[in-house]
Design a protein around this motif. Structure first.
Motif, PDB file in Angstrom:
ATOM      1  N   ARG A  70       0.842  -1.195   0.000  1.00 20.71           N
ATOM      2  CA  ARG A  70       0.000   0.000   0.000  1.00 20.71           C
ATOM      3  C   ARG A  70       0.868   1.232   0.000  1.00 20.71           C
ATOM      4  N   SER A  71       0.231   2.357  -0.142  1.00 16.78           N
ATOM      5  CA  SER A  71       0.931   3.638  -0.061  1.00 16.78           C
ATOM      6  C   SER A  71       0.208   4.494   0.971  1.00 16.78           C
ATOM      7  N   ILE A  72       0.874   5.506   1.463  1.00 14.17           N
ATOM      8  CA  ILE A  72       0.249   6.431   2.400  1.00 14.17           C
ATOM      9  C   ILE A  72       0.590   7.856   1.969  1.00 14.17           C
ATOM     10  N   SER A  73      -0.191   8.776   2.463  1.00 15.48           N
ATOM     11  CA  SER A  73       0.084  10.190   2.210  1.00 15.48           C
ATOM     12  C   SER A  73       0.538  10.826   3.514  1.00 15.48           C
ATOM     13  N   VAL A  74       1.687  11.461   3.465  1.00 15.99           N
ATOM     14  CA  VAL A  74       2.222  12.209   4.595  1.00 15.99           C
ATOM     15  C   VAL A  74       2.335  13.650   4.132  1.00 15.99           C
ATOM     16  N   TYR A  75       1.818  14.559   4.929  1.00 19.41           N
ATOM     17  CA  TYR A  75       1.792  15.964   4.552  1.00 19.41           C
ATOM     18  C   TYR A  75       2.812  16.756   5.353  1.00 19.41           C
ATOM     19  N   CYS A  76       3.446  17.683   4.702  1.00 20.51           N
ATOM     20  CA  CYS A  76       4.439  18.548   5.325  1.00 20.51           C
ATOM     21  C   CYS A  76       3.771  19.398   6.410  1.00 20.51           C
ATOM     22  N   SER A  77       4.347  19.423   7.583  1.00 20.53           N
ATOM     23  CA  SER A  77       3.774  20.199   8.682  1.00 20.53           C
ATOM     24  C   SER A  77       3.938  21.699   8.457  1.00 20.53           C
ATOM     25  N   SER A  78       4.834  22.079   7.552  1.00 23.05           N
ATOM     26  CA  SER A  78       5.087  23.484   7.289  1.00 23.05           C
ATOM     27  C   SER A  78       4.199  24.053   6.186  1.00 23.05           C
ATOM     28  N   CYS A  79       4.180  23.383   5.027  1.00 21.37           N
ATOM     29  CA  CYS A  79       3.452  23.949   3.879  1.00 21.37           C
ATOM     30  C   CYS A  79       2.272  23.096   3.420  1.00 21.37           C
ATOM     31  N   LYS A  80       2.035  21.959   4.076  1.00 23.93           N
ATOM     32  CA  LYS A  80       0.881  21.078   3.815  1.00 23.93           C
ATOM     33  C   LYS A  80       0.907  20.379   2.457  1.00 23.93           C
ATOM     34  N   VAL A  81       2.042  20.376   1.770  1.00 19.46           N
ATOM     35  CA  VAL A  81       2.195  19.665   0.502  1.00 19.46           C
ATOM     36  C   VAL A  81       2.419  18.177   0.807  1.00 19.46           C
ATOM     37  N   CYS A 140       9.737  16.888   1.428  1.00 17.76           N
ATOM     38  CA  CYS A 140       8.796  17.858   0.857  1.00 17.76           C
ATOM     39  C   CYS A 140       9.455  18.556  -0.323  1.00 17.76           C
ATOM     40  N   PRO A 141       8.912  18.381  -1.536  1.00 18.71           N
ATOM     41  CA  PRO A 141       9.506  19.022  -2.714  1.00 18.71           C
ATOM     42  C   PRO A 141       9.267  20.530  -2.759  1.00 18.71           C
ATOM     43  N   SER A 142       8.348  21.020  -1.943  1.00 13.62           N
ATOM     44  CA  SER A 142       8.035  22.437  -1.943  1.00 13.62           C
ATOM     45  C   SER A 142       8.980  23.256  -1.054  1.00 13.62           C
ATOM     46  N   CYS A 143       9.196  22.787   0.182  1.00 12.79           N
ATOM     47  CA  CYS A 143      10.018  23.570   1.116  1.00 12.79           C
ATOM     48  C   CYS A 143      11.287  22.842   1.561  1.00 12.79           C
ATOM     49  N   ASN A 144      11.542  21.670   0.982  1.00 10.85           N
ATOM     50  CA  ASN A 144      12.767  20.888   1.230  1.00 10.85           C
ATOM     51  C   ASN A 144      12.896  20.347   2.654  1.00 10.85           C
ATOM     52  N   ARG A 145      11.803  20.239   3.381  1.00 13.19           N
ATOM     53  CA  ARG A 145      11.851  19.641   4.717  1.00 13.19           C
ATOM     54  C   ARG A 145      11.912  18.126   4.595  1.00 13.19           C
ATOM     55  N   GLU A 146      12.529  17.516   5.584  1.00  9.60           N
ATOM     56  CA  GLU A 146      12.574  16.061   5.673  1.00  9.60           C
ATOM     57  C   GLU A 146      11.957  15.643   7.000  1.00  9.60           C
ATOM     58  N   LYS A 147      11.341  14.454   6.983  1.00  8.14           N
ATOM     59  CA  LYS A 147      10.706  13.937   8.184  1.00  8.14           C
ATOM     60  C   LYS A 147      10.836  12.426   8.186  1.00  8.14           C
TER      61      LYS A 147
END
Length: 83
Positions: free
Chosen positions: A11-22, A67-74
């Protein structure tokens, strides 16, 4: 034996950036980034050395999300499933 549903493409999951919600991109197991040979080593052995205490005890697989938008990693722990 428990298996990671993301590593094994159950399966796959969606994880959203806590900063920009992408929607963040799954970049795979965090252990694969340790060195050139870590992808070939035992998963349980790597879990003992990754610094995350819950992953071995609770059968979780730590994945790196980017996150491809703000370059954050989690790092997100994925619950493994018994087959």
């Amino acid at each position: 034996m428990a298996l990671c549903p993301l590593c094994n493409q159950f399966r796959s999951i969606s994880v959203y950036c806590s900063s920009c919600k992408v929607t963040m991109q799954d970049k795979g197991r965090i252990m694969d980034y340790f060195d050139d040979y870590s992808a070939y080593l035992s998963i349980d052995m790597l879990k003992m050395s990754d610094g995350i205490t819950e992953d071995l005890e609770k059968e979780q697989c730590p994945h790196l999300f980017y996150c491809p938008s703000c370059n954050r990693e989690k790092v997100h722990l994925i619950t493994e499933e018994n087959n």
